[in-house]
Design a protein around this motif. Structure first.
Motif, mmCIF file in Angstrom:
data_model
loop_
_atom_site.group_PDB
_atom_site.id
_atom_site.type_symbol
_atom_site.label_atom_id
_atom_site.label_comp_id
_atom_site.label_asym_id
_atom_site.label_seq_id
_atom_site.Cartn_x
_atom_site.Cartn_y
_atom_site.Cartn_z
ATOM 1 N N ALA A 1 0.830 -1.203 0.000
ATOM 2 C CA ALA A 1 0.000 0.000 0.000
ATOM 3 C C ALA A 1 0.870 1.261 0.000
ATOM 4 O O ALA A 1 0.574 2.226 -0.722
ATOM 5 C CB ALA A 1 -0.920 -0.011 1.219
ATOM 6 N N LEU A 2 1.942 1.249 0.789
ATOM 7 C CA LEU A 2 2.801 2.429 0.852
ATOM 8 C C LEU A 2 3.520 2.645 -0.482
ATOM 9 O O LEU A 2 3.683 3.794 -0.932
ATOM 10 C CB LEU A 2 3.816 2.276 1.977
ATOM 11 C CG LEU A 2 4.686 3.496 2.252
ATOM 12 C CD1 LEU A 2 3.819 4.696 2.634
ATOM 13 C CD2 LEU A 2 5.709 3.209 3.333
ATOM 14 N N ALA A 3 3.961 1.575 -1.096
ATOM 15 C CA ALA A 3 4.611 1.711 -2.405
ATOM 16 C C ALA A 3 3.630 2.275 -3.433
ATOM 17 O O ALA A 3 4.002 3.119 -4.262
ATOM 18 C CB ALA A 3 5.140 0.346 -2.854
ATOM 19 N N LYS A 4 2.383 1.823 -3.376
ATOM 20 C CA LYS A 4 1.364 2.345 -4.293
ATOM 21 C C LYS A 4 1.116 3.829 -4.040
ATOM 22 O O LYS A 4 0.995 4.625 -4.979
ATOM 23 C CB LYS A 4 0.066 1.550 -4.108
ATOM 24 C CG LYS A 4 -1.076 2.002 -5.016
ATOM 25 C CD LYS A 4 -2.314 1.155 -4.768
ATOM 26 C CE LYS A 4 -3.468 1.633 -5.657
ATOM 27 N NZ LYS A 4 -4.703 0.814 -5.417
ATOM 28 N N ARG B 1 -9.627 -0.513 -2.103
ATOM 29 C CA ARG B 1 -10.158 0.846 -2.191
ATOM 30 C C ARG B 1 -9.092 1.849 -1.735
ATOM 31 O O ARG B 1 -8.289 1.556 -0.858
ATOM 32 C CB ARG B 1 -11.398 1.000 -1.303
ATOM 33 C CG ARG B 1 -12.548 0.070 -1.648
ATOM 34 C CD ARG B 1 -13.681 0.283 -0.672
ATOM 35 N NE ARG B 1 -14.252 1.623 -0.794
ATOM 36 C CZ ARG B 1 -14.952 2.221 0.165
ATOM 37 N NH1 ARG B 1 -15.140 1.616 1.329
ATOM 38 N NH2 ARG B 1 -15.446 3.429 -0.029
ATOM 39 N N PHE B 2 -9.130 3.011 -2.355
ATOM 40 C CA PHE B 2 -8.254 4.112 -1.944
ATOM 41 C C PHE B 2 -9.168 5.300 -1.669
ATOM 42 O O PHE B 2 -9.735 5.892 -2.602
ATOM 43 C CB PHE B 2 -7.259 4.426 -3.056
ATOM 44 C CG PHE B 2 -6.280 5.515 -2.702
ATOM 45 C CD1 PHE B 2 -5.982 5.828 -1.377
ATOM 46 C CD2 PHE B 2 -5.647 6.236 -3.692
ATOM 47 C CE1 PHE B 2 -5.091 6.824 -1.063
ATOM 48 C CE2 PHE B 2 -4.751 7.243 -3.387
ATOM 49 C CZ PHE B 2 -4.471 7.543 -2.074
ATOM 50 N N VAL B 3 -9.348 5.612 -0.418
ATOM 51 C CA VAL B 3 -10.318 6.626 -0.005
ATOM 52 C C VAL B 3 -9.577 7.879 0.455
ATOM 53 O O VAL B 3 -8.617 7.793 1.237
ATOM 54 C CB VAL B 3 -11.216 6.096 1.136
ATOM 55 C CG1 VAL B 3 -12.224 7.156 1.558
ATOM 56 C CG2 VAL B 3 -11.930 4.833 0.685
ATOM 57 N N LEU B 4 -10.044 9.043 -0.041
ATOM 58 C CA LEU B 4 -9.463 10.320 0.380
ATOM 59 C C LEU B 4 -10.521 11.108 1.123
ATOM 60 O O LEU B 4 -11.709 11.118 0.732
ATOM 61 C CB LEU B 4 -8.991 11.139 -0.835
ATOM 62 C CG LEU B 4 -7.755 10.641 -1.588
ATOM 63 C CD1 LEU B 4 -8.090 9.493 -2.498
ATOM 64 C CD2 LEU B 4 -7.104 11.786 -2.363
ATOM 65 N N ARG B 5 -10.128 11.743 2.163
ATOM 66 C CA ARG B 5 -11.055 12.570 2.932
ATOM 67 C C ARG B 5 -10.676 14.041 2.732
ATOM 68 O O ARG B 5 -9.561 14.452 3.086
ATOM 69 C CB ARG B 5 -11.019 12.212 4.406
ATOM 70 C CG ARG B 5 -12.081 12.940 5.242
ATOM 71 C CD ARG B 5 -11.988 12.493 6.697
ATOM 72 N NE ARG B 5 -12.270 11.076 6.840
ATOM 73 C CZ ARG B 5 -13.486 10.557 6.930
ATOM 74 N NH1 ARG B 5 -14.544 11.359 6.903
ATOM 75 N NH2 ARG B 5 -13.651 9.271 7.072
ATOM 76 N N LEU C 1 1.552 7.046 -6.576
ATOM 77 C CA LEU C 1 0.492 8.011 -6.868
ATOM 78 C C LEU C 1 0.930 9.432 -6.521
ATOM 79 O O LEU C 1 0.647 10.384 -7.259
ATOM 80 C CB LEU C 1 -0.773 7.644 -6.082
ATOM 81 C CG LEU C 1 -1.493 6.369 -6.537
ATOM 82 C CD1 LEU C 1 -2.611 6.019 -5.566
ATOM 83 C CD2 LEU C 1 -2.060 6.565 -7.950
ATOM 84 N N ASP C 2 1.616 9.580 -5.406
ATOM 85 C CA ASP C 2 2.077 10.913 -5.005
ATOM 86 C C ASP C 2 3.132 11.430 -5.980
ATOM 87 O O ASP C 2 3.155 12.629 -6.314
ATOM 88 C CB ASP C 2 2.660 10.857 -3.593
ATOM 89 C CG ASP C 2 3.139 12.218 -3.114
ATOM 90 O OD1 ASP C 2 2.294 13.126 -2.981
ATOM 91 O OD2 ASP C 2 4.361 12.365 -2.905
ATOM 92 N N GLY C 3 3.998 10.533 -6.436
ATOM 93 C CA GLY C 3 5.002 10.961 -7.403
ATOM 94 C C GLY C 3 4.389 11.400 -8.721
ATOM 95 O O GLY C 3 4.883 12.339 -9.366
ATOM 96 N N ALA C 4 3.283 10.731 -9.109
ATOM 97 C CA ALA C 4 2.668 11.036 -10.405
ATOM 98 C C ALA C 4 1.687 12.199 -10.324
ATOM 99 O O ALA C 4 1.508 12.945 -11.303
ATOM 100 C CB ALA C 4 1.955 9.791 -10.940
ATOM 101 N N ASN C 5 1.028 12.371 -9.143
ATOM 102 C CA ASN C 5 -0.052 13.362 -9.055
ATOM 103 C C ASN C 5 0.138 14.381 -7.922
ATOM 104 O O ASN C 5 -0.740 15.211 -7.700
ATOM 105 C CB ASN C 5 -1.389 12.635 -8.838
ATOM 106 C CG ASN C 5 -1.665 11.605 -9.917
ATOM 107 O OD1 ASN C 5 -2.003 11.934 -11.046
ATOM 108 N ND2 ASN C 5 -1.491 10.328 -9.569
#
Length: 312
Positions: free
Chosen positions: A250-253, A278-282, A257-261
């Motif tokens: 999960a951390l690698a994913k 699931r990847f949930v953002l609040r 994502l942070d590197g790309a976006n």
């Protein structure tokens, strides 16, 4: 010439022949039989018995002397004699100390009950030193006439542990080195919660999977003794799933994502990856942050359109 005849007397009657005497049998005890069966000579056996008796008597005398305190008294007198001759602890030399408080080591070394060089118990002194959190290993030796040499292997600080309202400096194994304050906290990761100190090595291994995020980490909370919540310097929290392999994936994913976006630093409150599917953002409420910040957070969400979004 006349002849004289000598009349022989009759031979006495023969005594009846005595029956031959029976030889008495020499009785051999069972112990003698066993000894005779041993493959050693009687002389060697006797010598062995003498040594055994001598050693037994010596041991018995020693036990009696120890029980009555004679041995301790003799040792005490000997130690005092050595001390009066100038062989007593006057100096402590500390080797290998870098971060450790040397005064603490001196206090422990000089607090020994006996100061005579002949009476200082090096094993007891080492055991006392090992109670000090900073010391990972220690070796103590005498240098005549008056010096104790303490060779130390220090522990290295790896994190700050926050628990029960206290902050403590810990090493990678979670051993508490010393208490710290907010003002004196070194720039190290903060681990929070019960038993979080014992998971510091696991956290280090976890962050090794995402080196780009390591410098951005402000702290980590060990939740329910089963998983991590990571808190970044920009204020967001990332909830990871249970299990070492799942958390690393999960951390690698997230790092990808942070590197790309560029997810961090855009106003998002929490990233929830506890469910690997699931990847949930609040996001913050309207009015909770500046409108521009909220728009930036929404733009970050749009950038990862394939994820599920949960507005707070």
């Amino acid at each position: 010439m006349s002849r004289t005849r000598i009349k022989r007397a009759k031979a006495p009657p023969r005594r009846p022949a005595r029956a031959p005497r029976r030889r008495k049998k020499v009785k051999t005890s069972r112990v003698n039989a066993i000894l005779n069966a041993l493959p050693i000579s009687h002389q060697r056996l006797q010598k062995l018995a003498n040594w055994t008796i001598g050693i037994g008597l010596f041991a018995a005398v020693g036990l009696v002397a120890h029980a009555t305190g004679v041995t301790a008294k003799v040792h005490e007198e000997w130690a005092q004699t050595v001390a009066r001759a100038g062989f007593q602890v006057e100096k402590v030399e500390v080797v290998g100390a870098d971060r450790i408080d040397r005064l603490k080591v001196y206090d422990i070394a000089l607090a020994q009950k006996e100061r005579s060089m002949a009476a200082v118990d090096l094993d007891d002194l080492r055991a006392d030193l090992m109670q000090y959190g900073w010391i990972k290993d220690a070796r103590v030796s005498r240098r005549l006439p008056d010096t104790l040499v303490v060779d130390i292997v220090e522990r290295k600080p790896a994190a700050i542990w926050q628990h029960a309202g206290r902050l403590s400096l810990i090493d990678a194994e979670g051993v508490v080195l010393e208490p710290v304050t907010i003002a004196t906290m070194p720039d190290l990761p903060l681990v929070i919660g019960p038993r979080a100190n014992r998971r510091a090595q696991d956290l280090e291994a976890l962050m090794a999977e995402a080196s780009s995020l390591k410098e951005l980490l402000a702290g980590a909370t060990w939740v329910g003794n089963r998983r991590w919540d990571l808190r970044f310097r920009s204020g967001e929290t990332l909830s990871l799933p249970e299990g070492d392999a799942e958390a690393k994936a999960a951390l690698a994913k997230f790092a990808h994502l942070d590197g790309a976006n560029r997810l961090l630093g855009r106003g998002i409150l929490r990233f929830d990856m506890r469910d690997p599917a699931r990847f949930v953002l609040r996001l913050p409420h309207e009015g909770q942050v500046a409108p521009a910040k909220l728009e930036d957070a929404r733009a970050a969400v749009d950038a990862v359109s394939s994820i599920a979004v949960e507005k707070g």
